[in-house]
Design an enzyme around this catalytic site. Structure first.
Site, mmCIF file in Angstrom:
data_model
loop_
_atom_site.group_PDB
_atom_site.id
_atom_site.type_symbol
_atom_site.label_atom_id
_atom_site.label_comp_id
_atom_site.label_asym_id
_atom_site.label_seq_id
_atom_site.Cartn_x
_atom_site.Cartn_y
_atom_site.Cartn_z
ATOM 1 C CB THR A 51 -0.696 -0.090 1.252
ATOM 2 O OG1 THR A 51 -1.969 -1.003 1.331
ATOM 3 C CG2 THR A 51 -1.806 1.205 1.340
ATOM 4 C CG ASP A 104 -8.719 -5.870 2.531
ATOM 5 O OD1 ASP A 104 -7.914 -6.757 2.327
ATOM 6 O OD2 ASP A 104 -8.312 -4.801 2.302
ATOM 7 N N GLY A 144 0.820 -1.880 4.840
ATOM 8 C CA GLY A 144 1.372 -3.220 5.686
ATOM 9 C C GLY A 144 0.095 -3.868 6.131
HETATM 10 O O1 DON Z 1 -7.118 -1.791 3.108
HETATM 11 C C1 DON Z 1 -6.372 -2.581 3.633
HETATM 12 O O2 DON Z 1 -6.482 -2.562 5.055
HETATM 13 C C2 DON Z 1 -5.719 -3.449 3.070
HETATM 14 N N1 DON Z 1 -5.958 -3.859 1.445
HETATM 15 C C3 DON Z 1 -4.374 -2.692 2.667
HETATM 16 C C4 DON Z 1 -3.370 -3.655 2.382
HETATM 17 C C5 DON Z 1 -1.833 -3.340 2.453
HETATM 18 O O3 DON Z 1 -1.760 -2.383 3.226
HETATM 19 C C6 DON Z 1 -0.947 -4.146 1.769
HETATM 20 N N2 DON Z 1 0.175 -3.282 2.205
HETATM 21 N N3 DON Z 1 1.058 -3.093 2.397
#
Ligand code: DON
Length: 576
Positions: free
Chosen positions: A384, A426, A476
């Site tokens: 992300t 998610d 993360g």
């Molecule tokens: O929205 C979320 O929490 C996840 N899709 C984020 C994914 C994520 O942070 C992957 N990253 N580093």
């Protein structure tokens, strides 16, 4: 002087009216009465007086900084940097994903959140994914980024939209220099097998085969064309017409329709607000869990007086781990899209935090099993990206957005040069099915048409008496919440310097799996501490794991703006 670049140094070339060469470009002549721009280097700290942008990509930070210098405000800069990141940080910067932007308009205004999280297509129902193993094409959520940036701009922006998108068009058209991180990431992800990545291979793979190296130039002509349309025609160009058609046609057996795209709306929401030691903390509300979780954790830790012990002592780490463990139980039980269900308001109350604090044994770890026996958490990706912005009037932006996993599901829209998210992952995809491998089936976050999937993204803004003191966030997955917690505690509880607050080793516990991950290699002088934690009953993963990438800005009480680019993935702070 790596790691500390001080702004306001007048560059002699300004006096003669020529362009002033910074380490990343040339200051246009028209700006010759402006203060010198600070240069850029990886993992740097800058100290400036007027405004700053800190992101994982030095080029994208420079784009935002230039917008500030031209008289744009923090939201203008954020919009420009977000589009630039879609070019220069393709693994997570995006127009095919979604995210959350916290905006503090300055001068005591109540912050607002622009929620541009993806939605489930109308065809997606609670049991659509029940059979398991969906293809990447079916995991694409309706993208929110373009409408989100447009909404933020409509509400707060000063400069014309087109001016904010054009720097990204130029970066895509003329190309930009790959650094080692971007080159290696593309090489790795185009090489992985799988037909879903064929278009990404064609577009991002090095022509003639071979591997990208640091210093190579990546030109993205099709992305430039797509961004050019968005620059000219606004968000409609993305959600209706040829680009929308291409999205739908690129998805074999995908769920997204033209109506889903045309109907997507970003939303302005009230932030989650908490207080900690007299500071005001603002984060995103559901469908992100970030705001509620970080405020709930801070409330608990306020009762536990961490400062009686050193920051990296076993006692402090234990109390933080036990707090994380309990708050992540609430996350799994109660959090989802609040437009579809009711979330208990007490989660962020001080009284509730006092109860949690009183249940923590100061000497022993609690087994996660004992806090709730029937729930396990889904696995999330680890990419992300977060950036922070502040302008000369004290307007601030904290923005985290994502494609979910690295390069999303590697599904690129045919002929349009951009990647789609795989954010449907998610959701709790298999209702009622929980297992020890990482599935969760609770109701709060099950799929429904138009619903937003639960996120952990935690862009925060901290103020004191109406003045911004800190802007922070991270990638993360679920570790995001704990990364932000660590940085906030470092600064507000332990009064560490901005650089130390970002650099200090981080820990993570998300209830399940019942283990603590830590940046243990950075804790090498603290092996005794880790041993003590183990003796208290914690399973501490022996494998060190780098945690997050907190591209942050701090403002000192005398007004100095300190931009801190996190060294973990490289990054760039740009200011003036
Ligand atoms: O929205 C979320 O929490 C996840 N899709 C984020 C994914 C994520 O942070 C992957 N990253 N580093």
């Amino acid at each position: 002087m790596r790691g500390r670049l001080v702004g306001w140094l007048m560059c002699s070339c300004l006096a003669v009216g020529a362009g002033c060469q910074s380490s990343r470009g040339t200051v246009p002549r028209a700006l010759s009465n402006q203060p010198t721009l600070s240069g850029l280097s990886e993992g740097q700290t800058i100290e400036v007086r007027h405004g700053a942008v800190v992101s994982v990509s030095p080029d994208a930070s420079a784009v935002g900084r230039d917008v500030l210098v031209r008289g744009g405000n923090a939201v203008d800069a954020a919009v420009a940097s977000a589009f630039a990141l879609a070019v220069t940080w393709p693994e997570a910067g995006n127009i095919g994903g979604g995210g959350f932007m916290v905006v503090y308009a300055g001068k005591g205004a109540v912050p607002v959140v622009v929620d541009y999280r993806e939605t489930a297509p109308a065809a997606a129902k609670a049991d659509t994914f029940a059979a398991g193993r969906p293809t990447q094409h079916r995991l694409v959520g309706v993208p929110g980024t373009v409408r989100g940036l447009a909404l933020a701009h409509e509400k707060f922006g000063k400069l014309p939209w087109k001016e904010l998108v054009m720097p990204a068009v130029r970066l895509a058209k003329e190309g930009f220099e790959l650094n080692k991180d971007v080159a290696e990431a593309i090489n790795e992800y185009v090489a992985k097998p799988g037909d879903e990545a064929n278009e990404m291979r064609r577009v991002l793979g090095k022509s003639g085969g071979g591997k990208w190296a640091s210093g190579d130039r990546l030109v993205q002509a099709e992305l430039a064309e797509t961004l050019g349309r968005i620059a000219e025609e606004g968000p409609k160009a993305f959600y209706e017409g040829a680009i929308a058609d291409a999205i739908v046609e690129s998805l074999d057996e995908g769920l997204i329709t033209r109506a889903d795209l045309a109907g997507y709306r970003a939303k302005v929401r009230e932030p989650i607000h908490g207080t900690f030691r007299g500071f005001d903390v603002y984060g995103p509300p559901p469908p992100s869990s970030g705001g509620i979780c970080v405020v709930e954790m801070l409330n608990v830790l306020e009762y536990l007086n961490l400062r009686e012990n050193e920051r990296l002592s076993a006692k402090t780490l234990h109390l933080m781990i036990e707090t994380m463990r309990r708050v992540f139980v609430d996350r799994a039980k109660f959090l989802g899209d609040a437009d579809f269900m009711k979330i208990p308001a007490e989660l962020t109350s001080k009284e509730y935090a006092a109860q949690i604090a009183s249940q923590i044994n100061p000497l022993r770890a609690t087994a996660s099993e004992d806090l709730a026996t029937d729930i396990r958490l889904v696995k999330e990706g680890t990419q992300t990206t977060h950036f922070s912005v502040i302008d000369a009037d004290g307007m601030a932006v904290s923005n985290t957005y994502t494609l979910e996993q690295r390069f999303g599901g590697r599904v690129m829209v045919r002929g349009k040069g951009f990647l789609l998210n795989n954010e449907m992952g998610d959701f709790n995809l298999q209702p009622g099915i929980t297992d020890r491998q990482g599935k969760i089936g609770t109701a709060a976050n099950q799929v429904a048409p138009g619903k937003r999937m639960l996120s952990s993204m935690t862009p925060v803004i901290v103020t004191k008496d109406g003045r911004v003191v800190m802007i922070c966030g991270s990638p993360g997955g679920r570790t995001i919440i704990n990364t932000v917690l660590c940085v906030v505690i470092n600064r507000l509880e332990y009064h560490m310097s901005p650089r130390e607050s970002v650099d200090a080793p981080r820990i993570n516990m998300t209830w399940f799996p019942d283990k603590v991950t830590a940046e243990a290699d950075m804790l090498k002088d603290h092996s005794a501490t880790l041993e003590q934690l183990r003796n208290m009953g914690h399973y501490v993963d022996p494998k060190p794991a780098r945690q997050g990438d907190a591209q942050s800005i701090f403002v000192e009480s005398d007004g100095r703006i300190i931009g801190v680019a996190d060294k973990r993935r490289g990054g760039g702070a740009a200011g003036y």
